[in-house]
Design an enzyme around this catalytic site. Sequence first.
Site, PDB file in Angstrom:
ATOM      1  N   ASP A  14       0.820  -1.223   0.000  1.00  0.00           N
ATOM      2  CA  ASP A  14       0.000   0.000   0.000  1.00  0.00           C
ATOM      3  C   ASP A  14       0.850   1.268   0.000  1.00  0.00           C
ATOM      4  O   ASP A  14       0.438   2.290   0.549  1.00  0.00           O
ATOM      5  CB  ASP A  14      -0.957   0.024   1.208  1.00  0.00           C
ATOM      6  N   GLY A  41      -4.209  -4.121  -4.519  1.00  0.00           N
ATOM      7  CA  GLY A  41      -5.205  -3.109  -4.892  1.00  0.00           C
ATOM      8  C   GLY A  41      -4.471  -1.838  -5.219  1.00  0.00           C
ATOM      9  O   GLY A  41      -3.895  -1.203  -4.348  1.00  0.00           O
ATOM     10  N   HIS A  42      -4.405  -1.485  -6.490  1.00  0.00           N
ATOM     11  CA  HIS A  42      -3.678  -0.298  -6.901  1.00  0.00           C
ATOM     12  C   HIS A  42      -4.673   0.779  -7.312  1.00  0.00           C
ATOM     13  O   HIS A  42      -5.398   0.631  -8.284  1.00  0.00           O
ATOM     14  CB  HIS A  42      -2.728  -0.645  -8.055  1.00  0.00           C
ATOM     15  N   GLN A 226       1.993  -5.925  -3.315  1.00  0.00           N
ATOM     16  CA  GLN A 226       2.273  -6.010  -1.869  1.00  0.00           C
ATOM     17  C   GLN A 226       3.599  -5.281  -1.573  1.00  0.00           C
ATOM     18  O   GLN A 226       3.911  -4.329  -2.277  1.00  0.00           O
ATOM     19  CB  GLN A 226       2.317  -7.466  -1.378  1.00  0.00           C
TER      20      GLN A 226
END
Length: 434
Positions: A14, A41-42, A226
């Site tokens: 993140d 999740g980008h 990640q």
Amino acid sequence: MNKNIVILGAQWGDEGKGKIVDWLTDHVGAVVRFQGGHNAGHTLWVNGAKTVLRLIPSGILHPNVQCYLGNGVVISPTALRQEIEELTAKGIDVISRLNISLACPLILSSHIALDQAREKKRGAQAIGTTGRGIGPAYEDKVARRAIRVADLYQTESVLTQHVKELLDYHNFLLKHYYHVEEVSVDTVLRDLFEFSDYIQPMVRDISSALHHVRTMGHTILFEGAQGALLDVDHGTYPFVTSSNTTSGGASTGTGMGVNIFNSVIGVAKAYVTRVGAGPFVTELHDATGDKMAKIGHEFGSVTGRPRRCGWIDAVALRRSVMLNGLTNICMTKLDVLDSFEEIKICTAYTLGNRLLHSSEFPTHFSALAACQPVYETMPGWKTDTQHISRFIDLPQKTQNYLKRIETLIGAPIEIISVGPERNQTMFVNAQTLF
Ligand code: IMP
């Protein structure tokens, strides 16, 4: 000359890699993911519009860039299809620009059921996985029983037999060990047959395809997911993901030789966050941590879970520089610290009454969890940096903070991000990267 650049998270994920990959993509011909799955999740903001990518490389928003999923990525058919359809609905041409490795293992619904059942059984010792079947899918890969993309193009009877054998094993575990519902073989098979037709135009031998891109003289960006400290070998085991998130994964996860990489960029936040369980030496449980979370919008882009927040940890970052051979750092979310009176940097750890040597980083999670941070305090710059676009225009105190981190970790900060939009990003020295 073409360059091959690896970009990865230098902390626990993140860090804002998606935005940086998207921004750097102006300079490259291809972007390839080499590990992880839709646990990533980008989030990308372009002209005020938000796009969250999970599996598809962040380069997809650039029409002239080819995107690749290397063999190191585990693919959920449902998640991939959904993502392709969402992007297509926004007018982005995905199908002619996405290339999927025949060697990617697939995530089946039984992997998701196993991931969730395991976490539940672990109780207080849960890892805090994303519950998306990532770990069980990688286990099957290593155990040599996975269904990979290439298996979809075997005869119907061969694929059926393979899926039945695998689900026999999964269902045995689900029913008799975890005491949860079994997964229907027929449903899994039906979904796989449908998926095989859907992705056929995109599947290929990605190692050969990337070698071809290289010989055409294009720059390739290898996009990690990640963060390095979630690496299955080098991270805070067992509180890690199940793939090699460190730079070596860019080679094994694509089939490109280790001698082709020109630079490795580590993306690091100006502070630290972590989701899920596991040691976090600089974690704050106070109003300062809450303030970071609030200003930094620290909620998972995939799961919506609140992220744990703390001061930047130069010990962990130095470790990451070493593990990945980082040639450059990209520091993100610097603006989140704009309003803080003072800013702390963890420069060392103590364990019991011992000050750890600068190259020491405890391997066992319990020792790392017992470490205490030694902080150096710097004055806050108390200036809005969101509108600054050149390094030399940053307040002197901000520059001092960045210089101090560089000295502590032994790698130069070359890119700085001061907001979520593409244009809130600056190079310190673009010549060193391209
Ligand atoms: P898994 O990858 O779902 O098995 O989760 C293992 C650990 O990695 C958990 O602590 C997750 O929170 C963490 N993790 C997985 N993906 C991400 C990510 O994209 N960002 C941050 N943490 C992640």
